[in-house]
Design an enzyme around this catalytic site. Structure first.
Site, PDB file in Angstrom:
ATOM      1  N   ASP A 281       0.812  -1.215   0.000  1.00  0.00           N
ATOM      2  CA  ASP A 281       0.000   0.000   0.000  1.00  0.00           C
ATOM      3  C   ASP A 281       0.846   1.267   0.000  1.00  0.00           C
ATOM      4  OD1 ASP A 281      -2.048  -1.795   0.266  1.00  0.00           O
ATOM      5  OD2 ASP A 281      -2.939  -0.852   2.038  1.00  0.00           O
ATOM      6  N   HIS A 423       3.656  -2.250   3.210  1.00  0.00           N
ATOM      7  CA  HIS A 423       3.711  -0.916   2.608  1.00  0.00           C
ATOM      8  C   HIS A 423       5.048  -0.766   1.890  1.00  0.00           C
ATOM      9  CE1 HIS A 423       0.671  -0.456   5.762  1.00  0.00           C
ATOM     10  NE2 HIS A 423       0.171   0.524   5.039  1.00  0.00           N
TER      11      HIS A 423
END
Length: 474
Positions: A281, A423
């Site tokens: 992400d 992430h």
């Protein structure tokens, strides 16, 4: 006795050196939290500067233009620093919240660029624990010949010009029946009076002057566009001429040269084998996303990248590489707001603007939507235009920033059909990936995209609006 002054001087020098070293170390620690990059933009003579800061209690991402003119750069930097410092002070005074940090996203758009004029529209979104998220528009307009800010007063032809703009604003807003249902005439008349303070937030686009009435000024926020032809006699002639001289910012569809069509194609999944979908992400990140792509390539593994639309605009080449190498591109919204807090119009913009940005590069709309913070409701599901994909394994990499902790969470909690959240903006996640892939491969796992994982249950196209946390719909 003669040694006393010498010893005293030495003591002072040692103390000063220690203080200097501590200050230096403190500065280095602070810099470890901040990453600054400068990239070329699609506008001639303009660069994109990005500053991302991540601290224990708050984080921020700031994007702003950099020109070749020092006075303009100084004014922009001063504005940016003021916004950042105001946010940091607010974040430090907020009530601590273990679930959500304070966050600032300051983004911008070049609404007009010509030889004489530069018009920059900044959008600010702030989330602070215990408070409702706030959005605000700011504008900076520059005369590129004098390198000075253009105020509404310096722009207008004479004293009657503001009254004429006020009349145009009142006429257009009052006849907008849809908007008037959300406010009242008295508030509109008050907020559009011929007063400089009411018209301080303005800019230019290619064919109009844009006036931004901020939230509460008229009720809801409102953007008024006045056609250039209607500004004759209102705006000074010198500016009217240059408003027609727009520097093009057209860009080709990057997918026209993509290698994906001749590259690797997703392999079919075989029921009974073990599959896991690794997802990343908040990217793309200029340094760690390419590092992650290199690691995935070595292991012949596929992943899904849930990108932020505003970062796609800055790093299209990285998104293109993700796509070309057979990975999947999903949407993580445009600017990372909590989608359940948005109006329907704002929600649609977050989803559609990101989809358009991705499609410009890949030729395809996002394969899935991962709402920021995993927050969605029925309205988000209706507007998603794709499956909603959250996660079943949260590495908490944003919290620990620790390779070993990230690796242990993945290895201890991953099962067949797991969707793992990481992430690609964090160094620790990038560095942990190699050992994660090695160990999971030893355990018999295959690394697939989210859409491939969903194919085990049927056609992912049938899952538009459905929510997934692993291989099963909820």
């Amino acid at each position: 006795m003669k040694w006393k002054p010498v010893l005293l001087s030495l003591a002072v020098m040692v103390t000063l050196t220690a203080c200097a070293e501590k200050a230096s170390n403190d500065g280095e620690m602070k810099n470890n939290h901040v990453q600054t990059t400068v990239k070329e933009s699609k506008y001639p003579g303009l660069e994109i500067e990005t500053e991302v800061g991540e601290y224990k209690a708050y984080k921020y991402a700031i994007h702003f233009p950099r020109t070749k003119q020092s006075n303009i750069n100084s004014a922009i930097k001063s504005f940016v620093n003021d916004q950042k410092e105001a946010f940091i002070q607010e974040a430090k005074s907020a009530i601590p919240n273990n679930k959500n940090d304070s966050a600032l996203l300051l983004d911008y758009d070049i609404s007009h660029s010509s030889k004489q004029l530069l018009s920059v529209v900044f959008t600010s979104h702030i989330d602070v624990p215990g408070k409702t998220g706030s959005d605000r528009i700011y504008t900076l307009n520059f005369d590129r010949q004098t390198e000075k800010l253009i105020t509404i007063q310096s722009l207008l032809n004479d004293d009657s010009s503001l009254q004429r703009i006020s009349s145009i604003a009142q006429y257009n807003i009052l006849k907008n029946s849809t908007f008037m249902k959300r406010t009242n005439p008295g508030l509109v008349m008050e907020g559009t009076k011929a007063e400089m303070a009411n018209y301080g937030t303005f800019g230019f686009s290619d064919h109009s002057m844009d006036i931004y009435f901020l939230k509460d000024q008229l009720g809801p926020a409102y953007k008024l566009q006045i056609a250039l032809d209607d500004l004759r006699g209102i705006v000074k002639d010198s500016y009217m001429e240059t408003l027609k001289q727009v520097i093009t910012n057209d860009t080709e569809l990057l997918s026209a040269t993509t290698g994906r069509k001749n590259g690797e194609k997703p392999f079919p999944l075989v029921p009974g084998q073990k599959y896991v979908a690794l997802t990343f992400d908040d990217g793309p990140h200029h340094q760690w996303t390419p590092y992650i792509l290199d690691t995935l390539k070595r292991h012949k593994a596929k992943a899904t990248f849930f990108v932020l639309g505003n970062r796609v605009e800055y790093y299209p080449a990285i998104v293109k590489r993700e796509f070309d190498e057979g990975h999947e591109i999903g949407s993580h919204s445009w600017s990372h707001p909590k989608l359940t807090n948005l109006s329907r119009q704002e929600l649609v913009k977050q989803i559609n603007q990101t989809a358009a940005s991705i499609a410009k590069i890949t030729g395809q709309t996002p394969a899935a939507l991962r709402p920021p913070y995993g927050a969605f409701n029925h309205e988000v599901q209706q507007m998603a235009n794709a499956p909603i994909v959250n996660w079943s394994v949260d590495t908490l990499d944003w919290k620990s920033h620790n390779q070993t902790a990230i690796k242990n969470i993945v290895l201890n909690r991953t099962h067949n059909g797991s969707i793992v959240l990481m992430h690609d903006i964090h160094e620790a996640s990038a560095l942990a990936l190699d050992s994660i892939l090695t160990e999971l491969a030893k355990r018999g796992y295959h690394f697939v995209t989210v859409s491939q994982l969903l194919q085990l249950q049927g056609n992912p196209g049938n899952y538009v609006g459905s929510a997934f946390y692993n291989g099963k719909s909820f």
